[in-house]
Design an enzyme around this catalytic site. Sequence first.
Site, PDB file in Angstrom:
ATOM      1  N   ASP A 239      46.172  38.185  42.995  1.00 30.02           N
ATOM      2  CA  ASP A 239      45.564  39.195  42.556  1.00 30.02           C
ATOM      3  C   ASP A 239      46.711  40.487  42.959  1.00 30.02           C
ATOM      4  OD1 ASP A 239      43.364  41.131  42.380  1.00 30.02           O
ATOM      5  OD2 ASP A 239      43.301  40.982  44.580  1.00 30.02           O
TER       6      ASP A 239
ATOM      7  N   ASP B 114      45.672  44.551  43.539  1.00 32.30           N
ATOM      8  CA  ASP B 114      45.512  45.470  44.636  1.00 32.30           C
ATOM      9  C   ASP B 114      45.025  44.757  45.954  1.00 32.30           C
ATOM     10  OD1 ASP B 114      45.604  47.300  42.390  1.00 32.30           O
ATOM     11  OD2 ASP B 114      43.575  47.896  42.392  1.00 32.30           O
TER      12      ASP B 114
END
Length: 275
Positions: free
Chosen positions: A24, A26
Amino acid sequence: MTSPSAPDRPVRRPAGRRTAAFFDLDKTIIATSSTAAFSRPFLAGGLLSRGAVLRAAYAHFLFLVGSADADQTERMRAHLSSMVTGWPVEQVSSIVAETLHELIDPYVYSEAVELIAQHRAAGRDVVVVSASGAELVEPIAAMLGADHAVSTRMEVVDGRYTGGIDFYAYGDNKAAEIYRLAAEYGYDLDGSYAYSDSITDAPMLDSVGHGFAVNPDRTLRRLAAEEGWGVLTFNRPVALRRAISPRASVAAGAAVLVGTGAALVLWRALRRRGA
């Protein structure tokens, strides 16, 4: 846009086959929102009103603090999609390309950089998987030396964003893309790795044999214990430009707002009001 309720798992491949590490973006690779700072230049460029900036900021604030449920998340997606309708792609691309480093100069966790290097040294492909738009995710993935990127794709007609979303890289859709990549590139998912900070990425972590919760909140930590996922703490951010040498020019686009938002602008607005 299709949104499968539960992606079908591909047939697991024998151990020893090609593997990958899925990250992922952020709050997993980058210590903050990858798009928070873009509201100011979009506002200056006449693309956003102040009201739109604050509404988007509040929606993303809920997301950042983990208070957004599924309905709120969908409303945020719909609002941000509506907000970019009609924006000229060329103007947005110019704004983001000119201000990417100046405004956000993304700070990445050094622990994430080290993990990426370790996975590459082990011969694994590295894939960045983010709900942010392709126009932002792909250049950052290239800077990190990733092999592939999964991201939200906005619809464009006659050089403008229609507000439609061709693909929303969120929740189950992330896992569906991981399965698609596994089928395309022959990844052994049992031998692969995934990393995320968000409970919404539980399908992504469950899609591989080695899932890791990064800086998890109480809900994700509890699920990680139930599922046998690892728990990691990242707390050493470094400037991306210092840690990684860019390998590609920066493209840009309005889809950077989808799935993220403008929490930094909200914080500044509240601070000015003495909140």
